[in-house]
Design an enzyme around this catalytic site. Structure first.
Site, PDB file in Angstrom:
ATOM      1  N   SER A  86       0.862  -1.178   0.000  1.00 45.78           N
ATOM      2  CA  SER A  86       0.000   0.000   0.000  1.00 45.78           C
ATOM      3  C   SER A  86       0.906   1.237   0.000  1.00 45.78           C
ATOM      4  CB  SER A  86      -0.943  -0.029   1.185  1.00 45.78           C
ATOM      5  OG  SER A  86      -0.219  -0.209   2.356  1.00 45.78           O
ATOM      6  N   GLU A 118       0.702  11.290 -10.528  1.00 46.57           N
ATOM      7  CA  GLU A 118      -0.467  10.724 -11.205  1.00 46.57           C
ATOM      8  C   GLU A 118      -1.640  10.653 -10.241  1.00 46.57           C
ATOM      9  OE1 GLU A 118       0.703   6.187 -11.360  1.00 46.57           O
ATOM     10  OE2 GLU A 118       2.383   7.431 -11.962  1.00 46.57           O
ATOM     11  N   LYS A 120      -4.561   9.357  -7.903  1.00 41.84           N
ATOM     12  CA  LYS A 120      -4.761   8.108  -7.160  1.00 41.84           C
ATOM     13  C   LYS A 120      -6.195   7.664  -7.422  1.00 41.84           C
ATOM     14  CE  LYS A 120      -4.003   6.049  -2.656  1.00 41.84           C
ATOM     15  NZ  LYS A 120      -5.293   5.411  -2.500  1.00 41.84           N
ATOM     16  N   ARG A 141      -5.592  -7.750  -5.362  1.00 46.53           N
ATOM     17  CA  ARG A 141      -4.564  -7.516  -4.351  1.00 46.53           C
ATOM     18  C   ARG A 141      -4.693  -8.502  -3.194  1.00 46.53           C
ATOM     19  NH1 ARG A 141      -3.890  -4.689   0.399  1.00 46.53           N
ATOM     20  NH2 ARG A 141      -1.766  -3.934   0.668  1.00 46.53           N
ATOM     21  N   LYS A 294       5.846   9.601  -7.302  1.00 42.65           N
ATOM     22  CA  LYS A 294       6.783   8.476  -7.358  1.00 42.65           C
ATOM     23  C   LYS A 294       8.139   8.950  -7.850  1.00 42.65           C
ATOM     24  CE  LYS A 294       3.062   5.399  -8.602  1.00 42.65           C
ATOM     25  NZ  LYS A 294       2.412   4.626  -9.658  1.00 42.65           N
ATOM     26  N   CYS A 438     -16.179 -11.769  30.095  1.00 40.25           N
ATOM     27  CA  CYS A 438     -16.937 -10.802  29.293  1.00 40.25           C
ATOM     28  C   CYS A 438     -17.249 -11.390  27.910  1.00 40.25           C
ATOM     29  CB  CYS A 438     -16.135  -9.515  29.140  1.00 40.25           C
ATOM     30  SG  CYS A 438     -16.992  -8.284  28.154  1.00 40.25           S
TER      31      CYS A 438
HETATM   32  S1  IVH Z   1       1.316   3.029  -6.814  1.00 35.41           S
HETATM   33  C1  IVH Z   1       3.893  -0.062  -4.461  1.00 35.41           C
HETATM   34  N1  IVH Z   1      -0.272   4.566  -8.181  1.00 35.41           N
HETATM   35  O1  IVH Z   1      -3.713   3.013  -4.042  1.00 35.41           O
HETATM   36  C2  IVH Z   1       2.855   0.974  -4.586  1.00 35.41           C
HETATM   37  N2  IVH Z   1      -1.257   3.196  -6.524  1.00 35.41           N
HETATM   38  O2  IVH Z   1      -3.349   3.271  -1.172  1.00 35.41           O
HETATM   39  C3  IVH Z   1       1.973   0.751  -5.720  1.00 35.41           C
HETATM   40  N3  IVH Z   1      -3.681   3.370  -6.379  1.00 35.41           N
HETATM   41  O3  IVH Z   1      -2.778  -0.299  -3.467  1.00 35.41           O
HETATM   42  C4  IVH Z   1       0.915   1.715  -5.750  1.00 35.41           C
HETATM   43  N4  IVH Z   1      -3.935   4.842  -7.989  1.00 35.41           N
HETATM   44  O4  IVH Z   1      -4.345   0.157  -5.429  1.00 35.41           O
HETATM   45  C5  IVH Z   1      -0.195   3.666  -7.213  1.00 35.41           C
HETATM   46  N5  IVH Z   1      -1.537   5.969  -9.507  1.00 35.41           N
HETATM   47  C6  IVH Z   1      -1.462   5.061  -8.545  1.00 35.41           C
HETATM   48  C7  IVH Z   1      -2.615   4.589  -7.874  1.00 35.41           C
HETATM   49  C8  IVH Z   1      -2.466   3.661  -6.858  1.00 35.41           C
HETATM   50  C9  IVH Z   1      -4.561   4.098  -7.086  1.00 35.41           C
HETATM   51  C10 IVH Z   1      -4.038   2.464  -5.278  1.00 35.41           C
HETATM   52  C11 IVH Z   1      -3.344   1.132  -5.322  1.00 35.41           C
HETATM   53  C12 IVH Z   1      -2.674   0.990  -3.992  1.00 35.41           C
HETATM   54  C13 IVH Z   1      -3.437   1.964  -3.163  1.00 35.41           C
HETATM   55  C14 IVH Z   1      -2.614   2.442  -1.981  1.00 35.41           C
END
Ligand code: IVH
Length: 713
Positions: A86, A118, A120, A141, A294, A438
């Site tokens: 995550s 990018e 999320k 996942r 990133k 309890c």
């Molecule tokens: S990178 C190793 N990029 O957010 C890390 N995750 O809260 C890989 N997610 O499990 C994740 N958009 O399912 C990445 N542009 C994006 C994303 C993204 C959505 C989700 C992904 C991750 C979760 C973490």
């Protein structure tokens, strides 16, 4: 290869596949394995090799990736090539700047670092694998390590082509991304659900998850799901040395990638991109809950590596929470597995950011006091992503209403036992003192025991546990394993298929891996990560138990000293001895990350006769924790205690520490007799002197780098 040879190998492969299925069945459904796990793994490996050799990886139906499946349990479980992690979160610009500074420190970079930015996407993550350009597998996942095989359904997801474009394709390419449903399709779907008198989905993310995880793929087909790739999970040939370019390549192969992607050359640029994306958020056709930053250079991503659950090279910057007003209808109390009383606000349902909110957390008695809320008040609530909604403010504090009184006794109306409720000095939480009498605590412990990251018994959720507990079918963990179909059916008016499936699911978990078993026991302070560290360190239950015995003997030996200090009212001495004892116990456990508190909690647990009885009963019922084999990168420093001191030239402290841990060493901050190696840079000072006095091996940064290089070779 000659045709005859090939035919023979195909026959072998078929026979081996049948063997794998048979052993899986024996293990999962009959609980009568005929071979060891290692033999099973070797069998699967052979199947894998043959499949690759023969190009016979018909993944839709092959068995080589099965790690645990049983009829009626839904999807085949598949282990991810590397864990699906995550992300850590940042909630404001300052936190992002701190992240950026951390990156620079870790990498010892003076200048700027390119960041990819990018959106999320608020959906569910999925890993899709292509073999020679052909889609062979799609896995959700799951718990990050093991997910569900949804290959059959993913064919109906936009953005995931069945075949990749282009010629120079890697043999194997695993791409990870997010499956989503557009806001519009979500509304259409919910209207349909309501018309059909079915329960609508709470939000697009749940709808996407429910739509992908359908046994009947034709349902998925009708749902119009989409996919955006956000990273490469694995590639047999590196695509590029940059995240940005590898995503461009992924797109050129025909897989959709996250839109609104941009590459920024410093943190200010990244923050500007965040604010730009925030302004277009509501006009995007899909839900996003923030942006992800990133590190673009993949060699730097590698060096940064990961902490416990998230990579160090990325962070999610969440959008501000959404707020709304509603009425506080009631305050209910939840009693946790350790007796902690948590107040929960029941709210008049209200829409916040596209989701209907009916509950909010109130944390503890102090929080209720701070907010001065009483049932009947109008309150301001806030919801941020996955976080449980919170009450920010009481909007009607002056209305004449009696103040809310926090329970003095464990509330029977919420499943409690009526015992007194107490708060330890310095603690914020009130706890029920009823312990194992309890019912609420017992139910919660049982629930924890079978939960997904513990024993993971499918079909045993809170509702079943509560009802089995009420019917006296299950009262302690061992009872779960002595259930029979007959017992279930005489108590519950449900079908035999249900009973059989449940009994099978229980039987399939009689040999839990040691880490899950340790976590399931619910020892205070032993979360998943610590449980895993301990399991990796000791490998077997017997190994761990032997050390626990040492702990108990040691603690017993110190008891008279503690008691006499107490009797003579030498309170400072008492505290000192206790602290020292904690440290000594942690030393006996000797697992990095296990400190005095955790070591003490382990000793507490094993000193309690009831817990010992639970364990004996479990073992008698046939439960047997499986050894955990774990080999960190073998190196000349594996198992050694190392200390870094002074300044390092090419490495930051964080990176040096991460390197050492990867090589199986333990990093300590202080030099002691136990230290094996001191890595000393200029200005190492007193630590260097101490190491010299103790005759500890002292090396410099260059020599350390050589050790790392040798281990990686
Ligand atoms: S990178 C190793 N990029 O957010 C890390 N995750 O809260 C890989 N997610 O499990 C994740 N958009 O399912 C990445 N542009 C994006 C994303 C993204 C959505 C989700 C992904 C991750 C979760 C973490």
């Amino acid at each position: 290869m000659r045709k005859k040879e090939k035919t023979k190998l195909f026959e072998d492969l078929e026979a081996l596949r049948r063997e794998v299925v048979r052993h899986r069945e024996l293990y999962d459904n009959k609980s009568k394995p005929e071979i060891t796990d290692a033999e099973y793994d070797a069998l699967k490996l052979r199947v894998d090799e043959l499949e690759t050799l023969l190009g016979a990886e018909d993944e839709l139906f092959n068995v080589s990736n099965i790690v645990g499946s049983a009829p009626g349990r839904g999807f085949k479980k598949v282990r991810h090539s590397t864990p699906m992690l995550s992300l850590d979160n940042a909630f404001n610009d300052d936190e992002v700047e701190r992240f950026y500074e951390r990156l620079k420190r870790f990498l010892t970079v003076e200048g700027d670092i390119d960041l990819a930015v990018e959106p999320k996407i608020d959906g569910l993550s999925l890993a899709v694998t292509y073999r020679r350009g052909e889609l062979v597998q799609a896995v959700t996942r799951g718990n990050g390590r093991v997910g569900e095989d949804v290959t059959r359904n993913v064919v109906f997801v936009r953005g995931v082509p069945a075949e990749l474009h282009g010629s120079d394709l890697p043999e194997i390419l695993e791409v990870r991304g997010e499956v989503y449903l557009t806001k519009e399709d979500f509304l259409i779907l919910n209207e349909k659900m309501i018309r059909q008198k079915k329960k609508p989905f709470a939000n697009p993310r749940n709808a996407a998850s429910g739509s992908l995880r359908q046994k009947d793929a034709s349902i998925t087909r009708g749902r119009n799901l989409g996919f955006f790739a956000y990273t490469v999970g694995f590639s047999s040939q590196p695509l590029s040395d940059r995240h940005s370019t590898s995503m461009e390549i992924v797109r050129s192969l025909g897989i959709e990638t996250t839109p609104e992607f941009c590459l920024c050359s410093n943190v200010q640029g990244a923050l500007d991109a965040y604010h730009r994306i925030e302004t277009i958020r509501s006009s995007l056709p899909y839900d996003i809950d923030g942006v992800v930053y990133k590190v673009d250079r993949l060699d730097w991503q590698d060096r940064l590596g990961q902490a416990a659950k998230a990579p160090r090279w990325a962070i999610a910057h969440k959008f501000a929470a959404e707020r709304a007003q509603t009425i506080l209808l009631a305050i209910e109390i939840q009693i946790g597995r350790t007796g902690k009383l948590t107040p929960v606000a029941r709210l008049e349902p209200v829409g916040v950011g596209g989701v209907t909110v009916t509950n909010a957390t109130l944390h503890n008695a102090d929080e209720i006091g701070r907010l001065k809320v009483r049932p009947g008040d109008r309150v301001l609530i806030q919801r941020a992503g996955d976080v449980i909604p919170q009450i920010l403010e009481n909007l009607t504090p002056d209305e004449p209403r009696l103040p809310y009184v926090f329970p003095r006794y464990c509330p029977i109306e919420f499943g409690g036992c009526g015992s007194a409720v107490e708060r330890e000095p310095g603690e914020v939480d009130f706890r029920c003192t009823g312990g194992l009498i309890c019912p609420a605590q017992r139910v919660e412990r049982l629930r924890h025991f079978v939960s997904r990251n513990a024993l993971d018994i499918e079909g045993l959720g809170l509702k079943q546990i509560q009802s089995f507990f009420k019917d006296r079918l299950i009262d302690s963990p061992a009872h779960i394993f002595t259930l029979t179909e007959q017992k279930l059916l005489t108590r519950k008016k449900k079908g035999d298929v249900w009973a059989r499936n449940l009994i099978n699911a229980i039987a399939a978990r009689k040999g839990p891996p040691l880490d899950r078993f340790l976590f399931a026991l619910g020892i205070r302070h032993i979360g998943e990560v610590t449980a895993r560290d301990i399991a990796r360190h000791y490998h077997s239950w017997a190994g761990f138990r032997a050390v626990v015995d040492e702990l108990l003997v040691h603690r017993k030996a110190r008891r008279p000293e503690l008691e006499s200090a107490l009797e003579q009212q030498r309170l400072e001495d008492h505290d000192k001895i206790k602290r020292r004892l904690g440290l000594e116990l942690a030393g006996i456990i000797g697992v990095g990350g296990v400190g005095p508190e955790v070591a003490g909690a382990i000793a507490d647990f094993f000193e309690e006769p009831h817990n010992l009885k639970v364990l004996t009963d479990l073992f008698e019922a046939g439960v047997s924790p499986q050894d955990v084999e774990y080999a960190p990168v073998q190196s000349e420093v594996s198992g050694k205690i190392v200390v870094f001191s002074g300044s390092l030239e090419r490495l930051s402290r964080d990176e040096a520490k991460a390197q050492a841990e990867k090589l199986g060493a333990r990093v300590s901050t202080d030099v002691s007799k136990k230290t094996d190696i001191l890595i000393a840079g200029p200005g190492a000072g007193s630590k260097l002197k101490k190491a010299e006095d103790f005759g500890i091996r002292i090396i410099d940064e260059k020599q350390w780098q050589n050790i790392v290089a040798r281990a990686e070779a």
